[in-house]
Design an enzyme around this catalytic site. Structure first.
Site, PDB file in Angstrom:
ATOM      1  N   GLU A 112      -8.348  78.104  18.226  1.00  0.00           N
ATOM      2  CA  GLU A 112      -7.672  77.516  19.385  1.00  0.00           C
ATOM      3  C   GLU A 112      -6.396  76.775  18.971  1.00  0.00           C
ATOM      4  OE1 GLU A 112      -7.996  77.718  22.666  1.00  0.00           O
ATOM      5  OE2 GLU A 112      -9.533  79.240  22.333  1.00  0.00           O
ATOM      6  N   CYS A 160      -5.433  88.367  45.752  1.00  0.00           N
ATOM      7  CA  CYS A 160      -4.344  87.673  45.046  1.00  0.00           C
ATOM      8  C   CYS A 160      -3.138  87.554  45.982  1.00  0.00           C
ATOM      9  CB  CYS A 160      -3.953  88.439  43.788  1.00  0.00           C
ATOM     10  SG  CYS A 160      -2.467  87.760  43.022  1.00  0.00           S
TER      11      CYS A 160
HETATM   12 FE1  SF4 Z   1      -2.465  88.741  40.934  1.00  0.00          FE
HETATM   13 FE2  SF4 Z   1      -1.875  88.652  38.342  1.00  0.00          FE
HETATM   14 FE3  SF4 Z   1      -3.905  90.091  39.183  1.00  0.00          FE
HETATM   15 FE4  SF4 Z   1      -1.423  90.869  39.753  1.00  0.00          FE
HETATM   16  S1  SF4 Z   1      -2.319  90.767  37.727  1.00  0.00           S
HETATM   17  S2  SF4 Z   1      -3.148  90.854  41.126  1.00  0.00           S
HETATM   18  S3  SF4 Z   1      -0.423  88.893  40.022  1.00  0.00           S
HETATM   19  S4  SF4 Z   1      -3.724  87.868  39.325  1.00  0.00           S
END
Ligand code: SF4
Length: 349
Positions: A36, A204
């Protein structure tokens, strides 16, 4: 109905996540902590060979704590951000003295460990639920919830921590932590996110609104000021190069470097400070540029043959150039190491 964020992510991780990283086998607190720290500001592919060399030499906490900091810095050479290596070494000694904590708060009290790193260590080493928010996670969450205020703002940080808290599951803490980091690194990438391969694309907001490329929002960076310096390539005529030990704090702290001087010190005053005397003319080896977080270094490299004038307690030593090219016995700043490797030999052959 859409499944919870974490369930979709974990199902994706089982099929597509990274399960063969060297710090996952075996996954001890020591190895997770080391990985990390190395992964802060550095990509996985860069870290892997450094991690492997490091654990070969320091297989456990006791061996790291017992080492001299110079050896730790030498193994860190080229990875950059050397304060990480110094803090790692200090923290190893604290861990040996006080025991290994199992709580995120305990880890966050150690030098070089922030709240997100502490949570990542606890989640991966002990499989305990702990909320992480590193750069990759911030990007995923900012896009998923279409957070369009500047990332650096305190209110945005609070919002992102709240989002991270809300999506982190109670079970499979280690896998979830690796999963969301992997998603940010391999699918929800900074440039060209792969929304068609993303397990959380359905809800999203950035994807739905066609704004993935413009999120997250960053404040405009200030132009970095340029600091002009001269780096001194000093040889003794027998294949040895003089390297100065940098003060423990500040730029290149604790590393061995070509002596640096201000551009208005083109006389030999720096040599006098180092107890050295010039034997021939200066000649230029060209320029070197390196970006630090707060400024850019623009250095001219000047070479000269010198000899020891005063046997004094000087802050530096002679090193065989061959040895520095093969694998330096001391920690060197990455641009200095690159310069030595590129030259590969004396500047006076
Ligand atoms: Fe959303 Fe990122 Fe997934 Fe694209 S890659 S759908 S921007 S979370």
């Amino acid at each position: 109905m859409t499944a919870p964020f974490a369930s979709r992510l974990l199902a994706w991780f089982d099929r597509h996540g990274r399960h063969d990283l060297p710090w996952q086998h075996p996954r001890s607190a020591y190895r997770v902590w080391l990985s990390e720290i190395m992964l802060q500001q550095t990509q996985v592919a860069t870290v892997i060979p450094y991690f492997q060399r490091f654990v070969e030499r320091f297989p456990d906490l006791a061996s790291l704590a017992a080492a001299e900091v110079d050896e730790v810095l030498a193994l860190w050479s080229g990875l950059g951000y050397y304060a990480r290596a110094r803090n790692l070494h200090r923290a190893a000694r604290e861990l040996v003295a006080n025991g290994v904590p199992e709580s995120a708060d305990g880890w966050a009290a150690l030098p070089g460990v922030g709240p997100s790193t502490a949570a990542a260590i606890v989640a991966q080493a002990f499989d305990e639920r702990a909320v992480i928010l590193d750069g990759n996670v911030k990007r995923v969450l900012a896009r998923h919830a279409a957070v369009d205020t500047p990332q650096e703002a305190a209110a945005t940080q609070r919002e992102l921590w709240a989002l991270a808290e809300a999506v982190t599951p109670a079970e499979r803490a280690a896998d979830y932590t690796q999963a969301i980091m992997d998603l940010g690194a391999t699918v929800c990438r900074r440039g060209r996110p792969r929304c068609d391969a993303c397990p959380v694309s359905e809800d999203c907001r950035a994807r739905i609104e066609g704004r993935a490329a413009e999120l997250p929002v960053r404040r405009q960076r200030k132009v970095r000021p340029v600091r002009e310096r001269v780096l001194l390539w000093l040889e003794d005529g027998e294949g040895n190069l003089f390297l100065e030990k940098r003060p423990p704090r500040g730029i290149w702290g604790g590393l061995a470097s070509l002596p640096v001087c201000e551009c208005d010190q083109r006389d030999d005053s720096r040599l006098t400070e180092l107890g050295l005397q010039r034997l021939g003319e200066w000649h230029s080896l060209g320029g070197l540029r390196h970006a630090f977080s707060h400024f850019e270094l623009a250095a001219e490299v000047q070479a000269a043959l010198v000899r020891t004038a005063v046997v004094a307690d000087r802050p530096g030593e002679w090193y065989a150039i061959d040895r520095l090219v093969e694998g330096p016995p001391v920690g060197l700043p990455a641009p200095v190491q690159r310069l030595i490797r590129e030259r590969g030999a004396s500047a006076f052959d």
